[in-house]
Design a protein around this motif. Structure first.
Motif: not given
Length: 293
Positions: A276-285
């Protein structure tokens, strides 16, 4: 009550309060290891019976990418005070709180994440358009009111509170259920503190709100077209509140990014925190590289 071991804060995470013109909100704040944020901040908003601790497992990972990340208790939830006025707990009123929190996180736009009922609340803030977030994530949320078993649970909670009160509901229903499922005692201790810390007035009104929320996806589509706001729909493959097909259809209507978290149910931030954290980080970037963020 002492903090259960299960809720020991990770490095770089602390308990705090965020002061706004609409009141003070209890929060968990995570900062990058340097202590100096270099990217846009993020605001994480929990669901109806949730709290800021629902995001505890992802805060450190999200902040490590160079961000200040806040998860909050909405008004009347757990450690955030709330009035004994049911009008304060409508979607629009709670959305105004989110707007105030986004302003407090400024001056840079913040990434906004709403989990479950928190997604409906955050949608109100987005559509009010007084503060534009850097991006918007609907996590395990839906286009409109809950249906099926989720609706039955919300109705049962709404109807039982005025008659019994939360202490009795905890004693005769919730605690025996957690115990029978083998939930560790320290987790049960936290859930009890959170459950009894909630405003009963707030729980009743928010239950009504999750049972009656209209479909505002077409409005959100137009808002995104007008403003360039990027949206992510993220949910667990086994979600049992808004079912996965309903969330997939919502993402299609929005023309948004979509991430399905394997082996997760309604709380992907707990069930699969790293994914979940990886998905959010990628989307935010990506939002920061290509769009409004």
């Amino acid at each position: 009550m002492s903090t259960p071991r299960f809720l020991t804060l990770p490095p770089g995470v602390r308990r705090t309060n965020v002061e706004t013109p609409r009141g003070s909100f209890a929060a968990l704040e995570a900062l990058p290891g340097s202590g100096v944020p270099e990217r846009r901040p993020a605001l994480l908003v929990p669901g109806l019976t949730g709290s800021k601790e629902d995001f505890l497992a992802v805060l450190h990972s999200l902040a490590a990418s160079g961000r200040r990340v806040l998860s909050i208790d909405m008004r009347g939830q757990y450690e955030s005070a709330g009035p004994d006025d049911e009008a304060a707990y409508g979607r629009a009123a709670l959305g105004e709180d989110v707007t105030a929190l986004l302003e407090a996180l400024g001056p840079d736009p913040a990434h906004l994440v709403g989990h479950s009922f928190g997604g409906l609340v955050c949608r109100e803030a987005v559509l009010a358009d007084r503060v534009r977030p850097a991006s918007f994530t609907l996590m395990s949320s839906g286009p409109s009111a809950v249906t099926g078993k989720a609706a039955t649970r919300a109705q049962s909670l709404r109807d039982a509170i005025p008659e019994l009160g939360m202490p009795t509901i905890w004693e005769i229903a919730l605690e025996p259920d957690y115990s029978s499922r083998g939930v560790p005692e320290e987790i049960i201790a936290f859930i009890k503190a959170r459950t009894l810390g909630n405003s009963e007035t707030g729980l009743v009104r928010m239950s009504d709100e999750i049972l009656s929320a209209p479909d505002r996806i077409d409005e959100l589509v137009k808002h995104c077209a007008d403003t360039g706001l990027r949206v992510l729909v993220l949910y667990g493959e086994n979600d049992d509140v808004w079912l996965p097909p309903a969330q997939a259809e919502m993402a299609e209507r929005l023309g948004s990014s979509k991430v399905v978290i394997p082996s997760a149910a309604h709380s992907p931030a707990w069930d699969a925190p790293e994914t979940t954290a990886t998905a959010l980080r990628d989307f935010w970037a990506q939002a920061e590289r290509t769009g409004l963020g």
